[in-house]
Design a protein around this motif. Structure first.
Motif, mmCIF file in Angstrom:
data_model
loop_
_atom_site.group_PDB
_atom_site.id
_atom_site.type_symbol
_atom_site.label_atom_id
_atom_site.label_comp_id
_atom_site.label_asym_id
_atom_site.label_seq_id
_atom_site.Cartn_x
_atom_site.Cartn_y
_atom_site.Cartn_z
ATOM 1 N N VAL A 1 10.270 -10.675 -8.391
ATOM 2 C CA VAL A 1 10.354 -9.477 -7.546
ATOM 3 C C VAL A 1 8.955 -9.228 -7.002
ATOM 4 O O VAL A 1 7.992 -9.155 -7.766
ATOM 5 C CB VAL A 1 10.849 -8.263 -8.355
ATOM 6 N N ILE A 2 8.857 -9.160 -5.687
ATOM 7 C CA ILE A 2 7.529 -9.077 -5.061
ATOM 8 C C ILE A 2 7.508 -7.964 -4.016
ATOM 9 O O ILE A 2 8.472 -7.785 -3.265
ATOM 10 C CB ILE A 2 7.176 -10.424 -4.362
ATOM 11 N N GLY A 3 6.425 -7.218 -3.996
ATOM 12 C CA GLY A 3 6.178 -6.245 -2.921
ATOM 13 C C GLY A 3 4.756 -6.431 -2.424
ATOM 14 O O GLY A 3 3.849 -6.642 -3.225
ATOM 15 N N LEU A 4 4.559 -6.388 -1.121
ATOM 16 C CA LEU A 4 3.213 -6.626 -0.579
ATOM 17 C C LEU A 4 2.601 -5.344 -0.027
ATOM 18 O O LEU A 4 3.288 -4.523 0.581
ATOM 19 C CB LEU A 4 3.259 -7.683 0.532
ATOM 20 N N VAL B 1 3.059 -0.814 3.222
ATOM 21 C CA VAL B 1 3.564 -1.112 1.877
ATOM 22 C C VAL B 1 5.025 -1.523 1.964
ATOM 23 O O VAL B 1 5.853 -0.789 2.505
ATOM 24 C CB VAL B 1 3.436 0.124 0.959
ATOM 25 N N SER B 2 5.334 -2.685 1.428
ATOM 26 C CA SER B 2 6.738 -3.129 1.486
ATOM 27 C C SER B 2 7.493 -2.637 0.254
ATOM 28 O O SER B 2 6.907 -2.356 -0.789
ATOM 29 C CB SER B 2 6.824 -4.652 1.555
ATOM 30 N N GLU B 3 8.790 -2.568 0.371
ATOM 31 C CA GLU B 3 9.658 -2.343 -0.777
ATOM 32 C C GLU B 3 9.628 -3.608 -1.642
ATOM 33 O O GLU B 3 9.316 -4.686 -1.145
ATOM 34 C CB GLU B 3 11.098 -2.101 -0.300
ATOM 35 N N PRO B 4 9.965 -3.486 -2.917
ATOM 36 C CA PRO B 4 10.011 -4.688 -3.762
ATOM 37 C C PRO B 4 11.265 -5.515 -3.463
ATOM 38 O O PRO B 4 12.087 -5.774 -4.326
ATOM 39 C CB PRO B 4 10.021 -4.134 -5.192
ATOM 40 N N ASN C 1 2.162 -7.474 -5.312
ATOM 41 C CA ASN C 1 2.673 -6.959 -6.583
ATOM 42 C C ASN C 1 3.827 -7.851 -6.996
ATOM 43 O O ASN C 1 4.718 -8.121 -6.189
ATOM 44 C CB ASN C 1 3.190 -5.532 -6.418
ATOM 45 N N VAL C 2 3.794 -8.306 -8.247
ATOM 46 C CA VAL C 2 4.829 -9.257 -8.648
ATOM 47 C C VAL C 2 5.267 -9.029 -10.086
ATOM 48 O O VAL C 2 4.459 -8.697 -10.953
ATOM 49 C CB VAL C 2 4.353 -10.721 -8.412
ATOM 50 N N SER C 3 6.568 -9.155 -10.298
ATOM 51 C CA SER C 3 7.114 -9.117 -11.654
ATOM 52 C C SER C 3 8.228 -10.155 -11.721
ATOM 53 O O SER C 3 8.635 -10.690 -10.692
ATOM 54 C CB SER C 3 7.679 -7.723 -11.965
ATOM 55 N N LYS D 1 5.082 -5.108 -13.496
ATOM 56 C CA LYS D 1 4.429 -5.869 -12.425
ATOM 57 C C LYS D 1 2.934 -6.006 -12.656
ATOM 58 O O LYS D 1 2.315 -5.200 -13.336
ATOM 59 C CB LYS D 1 4.676 -5.203 -11.086
ATOM 60 N N GLN E 1 0.653 -4.316 -17.481
ATOM 61 C CA GLN E 1 0.467 -3.876 -16.100
ATOM 62 C C GLN E 1 -1.028 -3.894 -15.800
ATOM 63 O O GLN E 1 -1.815 -3.200 -16.436
ATOM 64 C CB GLN E 1 1.027 -2.471 -15.896
#
Ligand code: ADP
Ligand code: ZN
Ligand code: MG
Length: 514
Positions: free
Chosen positions: A22-25, A192-195, A234-236, A248, A283
């Motif tokens: 799961v990634i958000g940039l 900011v993107s959504e995850p 951001n990554v989890s 994340k 985190q």
């Protein structure tokens, strides 16, 4: 807990299939205004250190910020292009932290009331698999589904950039740190993107598509090398099918598309290996180390910043009423999707051709310039994609540095169309154009490369070939018609490739009584 690269690779190799990323940039973009966001200092890149500074951007006591209208317009333009809802009133906030490159001790940003929210953009993975302009690196060839996917954009807000610390790789510094405040107060938007991203490949496609849109609307030069476009990821990971997101980490220092994909590949594997060994994910903020090609811990949650945000008392709420929004919308330059549709329509190109040609604004402009110089659009599209892009790739050049200018390519294409050059000869001429930078006409004249279209001369060549091969003519007349190709080949060879193939065909047919 730290695992070695080998341990990570061994576990991830086995277990990757059980997990989903799961990634958000978070993307920071410098807006290309002439002056800074809260003062009239120049934003010019590369000026001598500390020459574009004043009491406002140095944070001297008593200096007051005045908002740059152009920065707001560019930010709203970006927000509209990304399908965001622009808030009628937004507010600036102080984000407090200490760092040597931040002389005020706080950054003016937006927090609870950002300029714009709820946007999206669409990524198309199939494009990135096949597009020669924006090819995917090794970055995840797994799970390429080839579908378009809508990625949510949580928010887009305005803020100011900080200064720059010069230490690493700065030989004169002798371990000291130097500060350049020229960048202090350069306008930024943070997007900011959504995850919503599920693989490094999707993250790569998102960033590429975002950059393409931002370049098209001319809000920034989007140059990652100059730091105009910066990306944190951001990554989890979570077990496939799990409903909840995992913990994340945030990876910083990703200043190229390649690094983004590589850093995510590594970080995903690291998290999977940790979870498989029974550990928990901390985190934390991690830094991508380019040399080692891995991520390393930078600061953990315990040292997480408490920014003590509060509304900026020196600025009024930012009001962007509907009339202003509409004006900005009307002045919006053509977006990539619209340009693609127009190319397909106006120049009768396939969807694929249009997609490749609009990949960057510079390439799309180049194509249109060739067409405007009188070339057949379909031929121009083919030549740009097959010949020109190959040359640019080999020489590591961008289309803006193309050794062949649009008018020169148009001339070459006209010479093919009017029969002066065969397709094969045109490729030879094209190569010489690349090498010498001379126009096609000059090269043809100097090297006698013109296509032979004189009917008498072609007939003469055909007769000679037939006279030299009486047995083959005999076989041909007895029904071995496949020999026709042999005769054509011999005549073309005799003309050193310069005879018009159509005319050779016609002359041979006649002479052989076919
Ligand atoms: P923070 O409070 O740590 O700044 P946010 O909720 O503001 O976190 O999100 C920051 C970025 O992280 C956004 O791009 C968001 O999409 C992404 N994000 C949030 N949660 C996760 C998660 N569990 N895994 C991956 N990315 C996430
Ligand atoms: Zn200033
Ligand atoms: Mg946040």
């Amino acid at each position: 807990m730290e695992l070695t690269r080998e341990q990570i690779a061994a576990v991830a190799e086995q277990k990757r299939g059980d997990y989903e990323a799961v990634i958000g940039l978070e993307v920071h973009l410098q807006l290309n205004t002439a002056s800074k966001i809260f003062c009239s200092c120049s934003t010019r890149f590369g000026d001598p250190p500390n020459t574009n500074v004043c009491p406002v951007c140095l944070g001297l006591p008593g200096a007051l910020p005045v908002l740059n209208r152009q920065a707001v317009e560019l930010a709203v333009r970006a927000a509209l292009a990304l399908n965001c809802r622009v808030c009628p009133a937004s507010r600036f906030a102080r984000k407090n932290y200490f760092y040597p490159d931040l002389p005020k001790g706080y950054q003016i940003s937006q927090y609870e009331e950002p300029l714009a929210e709820h946007g999206w953009l669409e990524i198309d993975l199939s494009t990135f698999m096949s597009n020669p302009v924006a090819p995917l690196s090794r970055a995840e060839s797994r799970d390429a589904t080839g579908n378009t996917k809508r990625i949510g954009i949580t928010r887009l807000h305005l803020e100011e950039d900080a200064g720059k610390s010069l230490h690493e790789g700065f030989p004169e510094s002798n371990g000291k740190t130097y500060l350049d405040f020229n960048r202090c107060g350069v306008p930024l938007v943070e997007i900011v993107s959504e995850p919503d991203l599920r693989s490094p490949q999707e993250a790569y496609a998102y960033l590429t598509t975002l950059k393409q849109i931002l370049e098209y609307i001319e809000v920034s030069d989007c140059d990652m090398e100059k730091g105009s476009l910066r990306c944190d990821a951001n990554v989890s990971v979570r077990r496939r099918g799990a409903a909840e997101f995992g913990v994340k980490t945030e990876v910083k220092n990703l200043n190229s598309f390649r690094y983004l994909a590589r850093a995510l590949d590594y970080e995903i594997d690291r998290q999977i290996a940790l979870l498989e060994s029974g550990a928990r994910i901390e985190q934390e903020t991690r830094l991508f180390n380019l040399q080692a090609s891995h991520t390393e811990a930078m600061r953990s949650k315990e040292f997480a910043h408490d920014y003590r945000y509060f509304p900026e008392p020196d600025l009024l709420p930012l009001v962007v009423d509907s009339a202003w929004q509409e004006k900005i919308r009307r002045e919006m330059p053509e977006l990539p999707a619209a340009r693609k549709a127009r190319f397909a329509e106006q120049y009768a190109l396939t969807d694929y051709d249009a997609e490749v040609l609009i990949a960057t604004r510079a390439l799309a402009d180049y194509f249109e310039a060739v067409a405007a110089a009188g070339a057949n659009p379909k031929a121009a599209a083919n030549w740009i994609q097959s010949e020109l892009l190959a040359v640019l790739k080999d020489t590591g050049k961008d289309i803006s540095e193309s050794p062949i200018k649009p008018a020169a390519l148009a001339e070459l294409l006209r010479l093919i169309e009017d029969g002066t050059l065969s397709g094969k000869m045109a490729k030879t001429v094209f190569q010489k154009m690349v090498e010498t930078g001379r126009p096609a006409g000059d090269i043809i004249a100097a090297e006698g490369l013109e296509q032979v279209t004189d009917t008498g001369e072609i007939e003469k060549l055909c007769r000679e070939v037939l006279v030299k091969n009486p047995d083959k003519v005999e076989q041909y007349k007895k029904g071995k018609t496949a020999l026709f190709g042999f005769f054509v080949g011999q005549v073309m060879k005799a003309s050193r490739g310069q005879a018009s193939p159509q005319q050779v065909n016609a002359a041979l047919k006649q002479l052989l009584g076919a």
